[in-house]
Design a protein around this motif. Sequence first.
Motif, PDB file in Angstrom:
ATOM      1  N   GLU A  80      20.592  26.319  52.747  1.00 13.13           N
ATOM      2  CA  GLU A  80      21.281  28.012  52.158  1.00 13.13           C
ATOM      3  C   GLU A  80      20.997  27.500  50.686  1.00 13.13           C
ATOM      4  O   GLU A  80      20.946  28.251  49.868  1.00 13.13           O
ATOM      5  CB  GLU A  80      22.640  27.961  52.642  1.00 13.13           C
ATOM      6  N   LEU A  81      21.893  26.652  50.296  1.00 13.80           N
ATOM      7  CA  LEU A  81      21.259  26.354  48.716  1.00 13.80           C
ATOM      8  C   LEU A  81      20.524  26.212  48.077  1.00 13.80           C
ATOM      9  O   LEU A  81      20.233  26.546  46.817  1.00 13.80           O
ATOM     10  CB  LEU A  81      22.148  24.861  48.585  1.00 13.80           C
ATOM     11  N   ALA A  82      18.789  25.587  48.965  1.00 15.46           N
ATOM     12  CA  ALA A  82      17.932  25.669  48.585  1.00 15.46           C
ATOM     13  C   ALA A  82      17.416  27.213  47.927  1.00 15.46           C
ATOM     14  O   ALA A  82      16.697  27.774  46.960  1.00 15.46           O
ATOM     15  CB  ALA A  82      17.287  24.920  49.083  1.00 15.46           C
ATOM     16  N   HIS A  83      17.030  28.610  49.355  1.00 19.33           N
ATOM     17  CA  HIS A  83      16.627  29.010  49.246  1.00 19.33           C
ATOM     18  C   HIS A  83      17.538  30.921  48.097  1.00 19.33           C
ATOM     19  O   HIS A  83      16.988  30.857  47.815  1.00 19.33           O
ATOM     20  CB  HIS A  83      17.470  29.588  50.751  1.00 19.33           C
ATOM     21  N   ALA A  84      18.327  29.375  47.952  1.00 20.34           N
ATOM     22  CA  ALA A  84      19.707  30.399  46.694  1.00 20.34           C
ATOM     23  C   ALA A  84      19.209  30.470  45.377  1.00 20.34           C
ATOM     24  O   ALA A  84      19.645  30.903  44.359  1.00 20.34           O
ATOM     25  CB  ALA A  84      21.197  30.518  46.664  1.00 20.34           C
ATOM     26  N   GLY A  85      17.975  29.100  45.090  1.00 20.17           N
ATOM     27  CA  GLY A  85      17.517  28.858  44.122  1.00 20.17           C
ATOM     28  C   GLY A  85      18.991  27.816  43.291  1.00 20.17           C
ATOM     29  O   GLY A  85      18.712  27.244  41.906  1.00 20.17           O
ATOM     30  N   ASN A  86      19.944  27.516  44.790  1.00 14.25           N
ATOM     31  CA  ASN A  86      20.488  26.300  43.456  1.00 14.25           C
ATOM     32  C   ASN A  86      20.372  25.379  43.576  1.00 14.25           C
ATOM     33  O   ASN A  86      20.093  24.054  44.174  1.00 14.25           O
ATOM     34  CB  ASN A  86      21.942  26.201  44.643  1.00 14.25           C
ATOM     35  N   GLU A  87      20.179  24.749  42.298  1.00 14.90           N
ATOM     36  CA  GLU A  87      19.446  23.257  42.201  1.00 14.90           C
ATOM     37  C   GLU A  87      20.071  22.274  41.418  1.00 14.90           C
ATOM     38  O   GLU A  87      20.155  21.308  40.624  1.00 14.90           O
ATOM     39  CB  GLU A  87      18.367  23.366  40.604  1.00 14.90           C
ATOM     40  N   THR A  88      22.093  22.537  41.158  1.00 11.58           N
ATOM     41  CA  THR A  88      22.554  21.491  41.084  1.00 11.58           C
ATOM     42  C   THR A  88      22.526  20.167  41.942  1.00 11.58           C
ATOM     43  O   THR A  88      22.622  20.389  43.091  1.00 11.58           O
ATOM     44  CB  THR A  88      24.372  22.091  41.746  1.00 11.58           C
ATOM     45  N   PRO A  89      22.467  19.338  41.290  1.00 14.07           N
ATOM     46  CA  PRO A  89      22.476  17.716  41.932  1.00 14.07           C
ATOM     47  C   PRO A  89      23.089  17.061  42.451  1.00 14.07           C
ATOM     48  O   PRO A  89      24.629  17.949  42.150  1.00 14.07           O
ATOM     49  CB  PRO A  89      21.862  16.599  40.855  1.00 14.07           C
ATOM     50  N   ALA A  90      23.206  17.049  43.505  1.00 14.14           N
ATOM     51  CA  ALA A  90      24.140  15.369  44.124  1.00 14.14           C
ATOM     52  C   ALA A  90      24.894  14.972  42.955  1.00 14.14           C
ATOM     53  O   ALA A  90      24.094  14.538  42.053  1.00 14.14           O
ATOM     54  CB  ALA A  90      23.655  15.187  45.542  1.00 14.14           C
ATOM     55  N   ALA A  91      25.205  13.698  44.080  1.00  8.34           N
ATOM     56  CA  ALA A  91      25.979  12.907  43.313  1.00  8.34           C
ATOM     57  C   ALA A  91      24.844  11.715  42.646  1.00  8.34           C
ATOM     58  O   ALA A  91      25.432  11.436  41.386  1.00  8.34           O
ATOM     59  CB  ALA A  91      26.951  11.935  43.849  1.00  8.34           C
ATOM     60  N   ASP A  92      23.793  11.267  43.444  1.00  7.02           N
ATOM     61  CA  ASP A  92      22.964  10.459  42.974  1.00  7.02           C
ATOM     62  C   ASP A  92      21.624  11.204  42.109  1.00  7.02           C
ATOM     63  O   ASP A  92      20.819  10.972  42.096  1.00  7.02           O
ATOM     64  CB  ASP A  92      22.274   9.622  44.045  1.00  7.02           C
ATOM     65  N   GLY A  93      22.022  12.420  42.016  1.00 11.23           N
ATOM     66  CA  GLY A  93      21.187  12.959  40.679  1.00 11.23           C
ATOM     67  C   GLY A  93      19.926  13.867  41.802  1.00 11.23           C
ATOM     68  O   GLY A  93      19.167  15.187  40.617  1.00 11.23           O
ATOM     69  N   LEU A  94      19.499  13.874  43.263  1.00 16.89           N
ATOM     70  CA  LEU A  94      18.654  15.041  43.644  1.00 16.89           C
ATOM     71  C   LEU A  94      18.936  16.597  43.255  1.00 16.89           C
ATOM     72  O   LEU A  94      20.375  16.666  44.820  1.00 16.89           O
ATOM     73  CB  LEU A  94      18.799  14.292  45.374  1.00 16.89           C
ATOM     74  N   SER A  95      18.712  17.703  43.500  1.00 15.88           N
ATOM     75  CA  SER A  95      18.354  18.942  44.303  1.00 15.88           C
ATOM     76  C   SER A  95      18.552  19.032  45.299  1.00 15.88           C
ATOM     77  O   SER A  95      18.100  18.324  45.869  1.00 15.88           O
ATOM     78  CB  SER A  95      17.656  19.084  42.969  1.00 15.88           C
ATOM     79  N   PRO A  96      19.236  20.085  45.758  1.00 14.71           N
ATOM     80  CA  PRO A  96      18.576  20.401  47.510  1.00 14.71           C
ATOM     81  C   PRO A  96      18.045  20.734  48.254  1.00 14.71           C
ATOM     82  O   PRO A  96      17.667  20.247  49.536  1.00 14.71           O
ATOM     83  CB  PRO A  96      19.631  21.901  47.584  1.00 14.71           C
ATOM     84  N   SER A  97      16.691  20.577  47.364  1.00 11.35           N
ATOM     85  CA  SER A  97      15.385  20.958  47.196  1.00 11.35           C
ATOM     86  C   SER A  97      14.622  19.697  47.556  1.00 11.35           C
ATOM     87  O   SER A  97      13.519  19.163  48.655  1.00 11.35           O
ATOM     88  CB  SER A  97      15.055  22.136  46.472  1.00 11.35           C
ATOM     89  N   GLU A  98      14.781  18.628  46.865  1.00 10.31           N
ATOM     90  CA  GLU A  98      14.826  17.563  46.778  1.00 10.31           C
ATOM     91  C   GLU A  98      15.357  16.882  47.853  1.00 10.31           C
ATOM     92  O   GLU A  98      14.779  16.061  48.227  1.00 10.31           O
ATOM     93  CB  GLU A  98      14.508  16.531  45.529  1.00 10.31           C
ATOM     94  N   GLN A  99      16.199  17.253  48.080  1.00 13.38           N
ATOM     95  CA  GLN A  99      16.942  16.120  49.246  1.00 13.38           C
ATOM     96  C   GLN A  99      16.185  16.572  50.886  1.00 13.38           C
ATOM     97  O   GLN A  99      16.169  16.004  51.906  1.00 13.38           O
ATOM     98  CB  GLN A  99      18.790  16.640  49.266  1.00 13.38           C
ATOM     99  N   LEU A 100      16.058  18.230  50.689  1.00 13.56           N
ATOM    100  CA  LEU A 100      15.692  18.428  51.918  1.00 13.56           C
ATOM    101  C   LEU A 100      13.690  18.071  52.674  1.00 13.56           C
ATOM    102  O   LEU A 100      13.881  17.801  53.029  1.00 13.56           O
ATOM    103  CB  LEU A 100      14.699  20.158  52.047  1.00 13.56           C
ATOM    104  N   VAL A 101      13.525  17.686  51.500  1.00  9.95           N
ATOM    105  CA  VAL A 101      12.083  17.264  51.547  1.00  9.95           C
ATOM    106  C   VAL A 101      12.229  15.301  51.961  1.00  9.95           C
ATOM    107  O   VAL A 101      11.665  15.151  52.731  1.00  9.95           O
ATOM    108  CB  VAL A 101      11.210  17.146  49.901  1.00  9.95           C
ATOM    109  N   LEU A 102      12.967  15.041  51.487  1.00 16.83           N
ATOM    110  CA  LEU A 102      13.153  12.974  52.110  1.00 16.83           C
ATOM    111  C   LEU A 102      14.085  13.655  53.411  1.00 16.83           C
ATOM    112  O   LEU A 102      13.092  12.476  54.614  1.00 16.83           O
ATOM    113  CB  LEU A 102      14.176  12.444  50.841  1.00 16.83           C
ATOM    114  N   ILE A 103      14.404  14.413  53.440  1.00 17.21           N
ATOM    115  CA  ILE A 103      15.131  15.024  54.939  1.00 17.21           C
ATOM    116  C   ILE A 103      13.853  15.464  55.502  1.00 17.21           C
ATOM    117  O   ILE A 103      14.459  14.029  56.898  1.00 17.21           O
ATOM    118  CB  ILE A 103      16.844  15.222  54.505  1.00 17.21           C
ATOM    119  N   ASN A 104      13.434  15.674  55.668  1.00 19.92           N
ATOM    120  CA  ASN A 104      12.714  16.255  56.513  1.00 19.92           C
ATOM    121  C   ASN A 104      11.869  15.381  56.943  1.00 19.92           C
ATOM    122  O   ASN A 104      10.966  15.037  58.082  1.00 19.92           O
ATOM    123  CB  ASN A 104      12.032  16.949  56.364  1.00 19.92           C
ATOM    124  N   ALA A 105      11.077  14.131  55.945  1.00 25.16           N
ATOM    125  CA  ALA A 105       9.749  13.368  56.521  1.00 25.16           C
ATOM    126  C   ALA A 105      10.985  12.280  57.129  1.00 25.16           C
ATOM    127  O   ALA A 105      10.349  11.572  58.211  1.00 25.16           O
ATOM    128  CB  ALA A 105       9.482  12.330  54.953  1.00 25.16           C
TER     129      ALA A 105
END
Length: 724
Positions: A80-105
């Motif tokens: 939901e965050l990624a679809h809304a264009g929210n790029e706020t990073p998590a504590a480790d610096g990864l944005s929601p969209s970057e996390q989703l790529v790693l999670i899905n793999a």
Amino acid sequence: MTQADFLKAPFPAAVELPPEEVDGPKRFFNRELSWLGFNWRVLEEAENPKVPLLERLRFLSISATNLDEFYTVRVAGLRELAHAGNETPAADGLSPSEQLVLINADARSLMEHQQVVWNALRSEMETAGIVLETSETLRDEDRAHLDEIFLSNVFPVLSPLAIDPAHPFPFIPNTGYALALQMKRSSDRQELKALLPIPHQIDRFVALPDVGETRRFLPLEELLLLYVGVLFPGYKVTGHCSFRVLRDSDLEVEDEAEDLVREFEVALKRRRRGEVIRLSISANAPQPLQKVIVDELHVGESEVIELSGMIGVADLKELVLDDRRDLLWPSFTPRVPERVQDHDGDMFAAIRQKDMLLHHPYETFDMVIRFLNQAAADPDVLAIKQTLYRTSTESPIVTALCEAAEAGKSVTALVELKARFDEAANIRQSRRLERAGAHVIYGFLNWKTHAKISTVVRREGGKLVTYTHYGTGNYHPITARIYTDLSFFTCDTALGRDATKVFNYVGGYAPPEGLENLAISPHGLKSRLIELMEKEGDNAEAGKPAAIWAKMNSVIEPDVIDALYRASQRGVKISLVIRGICGLRPGIKGLSENIRVKSIVGRFLEHSRIVCFGNGASLPSKKARVFMSSADWMGRNLNRRIETLVECTNATVKAQIVSQIMAANLADEAQSWVMAPDGKFTREIPQDGQQLFNCHRFFMENPSLSGRGSAGAADVPELTHTED
């Protein structure tokens, strides 16, 4: 490894990393990837030859259930965050969209490996006499049996549906499973696409008549394919596939809901209709079928997972057969504490003698139920207050509270409606309590009440005495059989006053003042922890022994992790037992060289939250400050929930927590995974004939220190309390 060996063992050599990985966001591990790492450890237990066969099957099913919940809540939120264009990073610096790529793999790899594990287990099960048949391997005499099963138990609840402009694509609920069919009519070769949604109420595996000692089952989808002619007369199947959907299951509640219960009932309906976030579908499904399913469910390419093998691995729990004891863990009966037996089962007398700590499931949770049952029946009991976060459908806890209310006692039940996936059950329980005359409160709209507290006010000799129970787990008698948790019983007046102030706070919103032995979140629990960590650092810099031992489910709160890093840099020796998510990186030079982390995954689910501070002495020590808590070290627990941190001051209780529970967990090798600076976990593989220390076996064989009665008990081997 004995306790002495563990205490003598040096911390692993620290690794040196570039400054940006020590000072910047890379000093944290990503929460979601760390959780996936935990689920890999659960799945690897399904491959552990030391684990009985059907328990390995259970671990496989649990890994799938865990992954489902992870997607429906955590991944749904990131999506939901990624679809809304929210790029706020998590504590480790990864944005929601970057996390989703790693999670899905990583999740795709995990799901593929689940199929590998299932194929291996299926082969072993066949050798052990549990066979999963297919339509091709059925015996002739099986058909009469299946005719009866299909017509009596399956056919009445099925709703076969054509897919065409006159028949809109049906709604498939969260975790819904369906069979998709591509058919031709025999009379004129007319094509038809159809769906068979499979209700949750039908078992996934149909029992067939035994052959000798062999238990046999047929997957439901195979049964349905056998009877397509009954469901669609005159049609022949030309192609088919099965699929399963996961939907966004996070709840949103309006801030100004006038009736919180009604609002949650509406929200639960929304959950069932959330957007599809993952579609698992049979590999090599006919393209026309796959296209219509994907289009109608509105899923993107990254949300479709094609699987060769079992769709819905979570359903394999149905094949964990209770009557195959030879393929399950050896039976274990939880102990009744000797001290309670000494008092002929009288919980109040046992608690009056001195504080008592029970370690579940090794000591039976029935003592918690007995505590409330006796309170309900005791004419000297005036009032009972109880938090309910999760509990069972036919809860004996709720029954005791209802009986107490019906007997005229003052009963207050704090029911948490936002206990994820238990909201519907909690609404039912609250209605039941209200009908009995209990006063039901729901706490805060924006904060969950996760604290585990029960108080009983009893008239004794002309005065009122408050008996209090603090727990690390839920008031749930079923999960208490497999979750390791602590139950602390006391009639200490200060702890009773503290508990009463918490109930008054949740019921009346006035923050408690003057708490004596208790800290609560979101008001001061985190700052108390950090203050205690800083004090250990002061001790280290003053040349005194300094140590922290902690046991949690998860550690991801950045302020707490940074406080642990500072303590490590000042020379505090920190040993953590973290079952699941760990955002802290251990063993890094200049940052965390004095921190070691392990995870225990075994027969029981580690769930208790404990933290011990050396307080100027090495651990274990009588000088230690010892706390038990309902809170993991996560942002939600420390900043947005009502949680408790209870200091245990009774000498026997302290000895039990430090020298028995924590020391055994830290010494465990058989079920332990050790975390490396790069975030990877490894476990020790025993050599032939080598017996590794197993803390679960230790606790099953040795009574808890504070539950001992006048008859005494065997000395605790190798883990006895040490002097300073």
